[in-house]
Enzyme design. Structure first.
Site, PDB file in Angstrom:
ATOM      1  N   GLY A 174      -2.125  -2.918   0.949  1.00  0.00           N
ATOM      2  CA  GLY A 174      -2.926  -3.266  -0.223  1.00  0.00           C
ATOM      3  C   GLY A 174      -4.413  -3.106   0.033  1.00  0.00           C
ATOM      4  N   ASP A 175      -4.870  -3.603   1.175  1.00  0.00           N
ATOM      5  CA  ASP A 175      -6.285  -3.474   1.534  1.00  0.00           C
ATOM      6  C   ASP A 175      -6.677  -2.015   1.709  1.00  0.00           C
ATOM      7  OD1 ASP A 175      -7.436  -6.276   2.025  1.00  0.00           O
ATOM      8  OD2 ASP A 175      -5.576  -6.358   3.147  1.00  0.00           O
ATOM      9  N   SER A 176      -5.812  -1.267   2.385  1.00  0.00           N
ATOM     10  CA  SER A 176      -6.142   0.129   2.688  1.00  0.00           C
ATOM     11  C   SER A 176      -6.220   0.971   1.428  1.00  0.00           C
ATOM     12  CB  SER A 176      -5.109   0.711   3.657  1.00  0.00           C
ATOM     13  OG  SER A 176      -5.118  -0.007   4.874  1.00  0.00           O
ATOM     14  N   ALA A 179      -9.358   0.195  -0.422  1.00  0.00           N
ATOM     15  CA  ALA A 179     -10.492   0.843   0.238  1.00  0.00           C
ATOM     16  C   ALA A 179     -10.593   2.308  -0.159  1.00  0.00           C
ATOM     17  CB  ALA A 179     -10.343   0.717   1.753  1.00  0.00           C
TER      18      ALA A 179
END
Length: 405
Positions: A174-176, A179
């Site tokens: 999710g973070d990647s 980003a």
């Protein structure tokens, strides 16, 4: 000329101030730094970004993850909770093309560092704000990590087996993904600004749950049109066969994807069952979907009789899409990864030689570079504060004593 261009960085001259911690904003900063942007990472004095100590092993207060995630960045310390620190942050942001942050919405506004505050002093600023649920809406004030974004974005629900709890993917996907969308948004905004000589910047609002939801293919369309709720299906794609993971004789997993009619016909020849091409159970895509389990069992019997190397040799010789399911140890030994510079070595001043993923995507003329590993805390304080913001050495010493840097 081409050699000269390859030494250049496509984002040379672009300055990014990274105010975020943990994963999403720092990963976006890394992506831009890989292509030559001057990324100035701001960290709290003494403690720094938590990623410095995340991972299976930490040496000298540094993890491999930090070394990788903060490569090519310049690191400064600055206490944003102090009035003086906020003042300096505004000075720093005024020099930037892009600012990226991933605090909870409202935090920067309390410090007078929100987009509306910064654009008053820097109208051309492009600001990327990454948060759990976006900068507005009923959930905007909720705390939201990548795992929550994965859950509410839909990917957790469809991952795994139907009779088991939905697992995580294995990385902070999710973070990647957020980003990457942040980097895309920043580049689109910067291109627009340059192309149209626009004197105004933009706010780019990236929500973790929306970034995950954007990957969910046709799920929402099928739900609204037909009432279909996509469920967990383990290793198969329902009604699409053969396309599964199969165990080999040497206890390795291999993916074989031969669901198209022409590829399936080649598979029947490869595994010695050409009669399947005319078998009513398997001769069409629809028939194979109806007899998916039966077909998978037959293919699994064949792969179980041969080691992975032989299975792959046969699949390759018949042009059948296939590949082993790699552990990181398998990846480290694979010659294709090394040929394409996807495993690169770099010297870390604390950890010695470290390995990390190469740069993606590959640009033919200006491919980007790995110049240094993640720096020590405050490594670039002097360069940035004295060289860029014109602070004196005495001012820096005073700021250290006051706990501002």
């Amino acid at each position: 000329m081409i050699d000269e261009l390859r030494k250049q960085s496509p984002l040379e001259g672009v300055r990014v101030v990274e105010l975020g911690n943990f994963i999403a904003a720092p990963f976006m900063g890394r992506l831009l730094a890989d292509y030559g942007a001057e990324v100035i990472k701001v960290e709290m004095p003494e403690q720094g970004d938590s990623i410095r100590k995340w991972g299976n092993k930490v040496e000298k207060n540094k993890s491999i993850w930090w070394s990788t995630q903060s490569r090519n960045k310049k690191c400064v310390t600055l206490n944003l909770k102090t009035a003086r620190g906020q003042e300096i942050a505004r000075q720093l942001c005024k020099t930037a093309n892009i600012v990226v942050e991933n605090f909870r919405p409202g935090t920067l506004e309390k410090w007078k560092l929100g987009y509306e505050d910064l654009k008053k002093i820097h109208p051309k600023l492009i600001m990327v704000r990454i948060s759990g649920f976006g900068q507005d809406g009923p959930y905007s004030n909720r705390a939201g990590f990548g795992s929550v974004g994965e859950a509410m974005g839909g990917i957790r629900y469809v991952t795994g087996y139907p009779d088991l709890p939905p697992p995580r993917v294995g990385i902070s996907i999710g973070d990647s993904v957020a980003a990457m969308f942040g980097a895309l948004g920043a580049m689109v905004a910067l291109y627009h600004q340059k192309q149209h000589n626009d004197e105004q910047g933009q706010l780019i609002d990236v929500a973790l749950y929306e970034s995950v939801f954007a990957l969910m293919e046709n799920a929402i369309g099928e739900y609204y049109k037909y009432g279909i709720i996509k469920e967990r299906t383990g290793t198969i794609l329902p009604k699409v066969a053969p396309s599964n993971a199969y165990m080999t004789k040497d206890q390795k997993w291999v993916i074989i994807a031969a669901n198209a009619d022409n590829i399936f016909n080649r598979l029947t020849e490869a595994i010695g069952h050409p009669e399947w091409k005319d078998d009513s159970r398997f001769c069409t895509h629809e028939a194979r979907g109806e007899h998916q389990q039966e077909l998978d069992d037959l293919i699994a019997q064949w792969t179980a009789s041969k080691p992975l190397s032989e299975v792959m040799e046969i699949m390759d010789s018949h042009a059948i899409p296939s590949g082993p399911i790699y552990s990181i140890a398998d990846i480290a030994k694979d010659p294709h990864y090394h040929y394409r510079d996807m495993i690169q070595k770099i010297e870390d001043e604390d950890l010695g030689e470290v390995h990390m993923p190469g740069i993606v995507p590959k640009l033919s003329r200006t491919p980007g570079n790995l110049n240094w590993a993640g720096p020590r805390l405050g490594a670039h304080n002097k360069e940035i504060y004295e060289g860029l913001l014109d602070f004196s050495e005495q001012e820096l010493e005073q700021l250290k004593r006051e706990g501002v840097i």
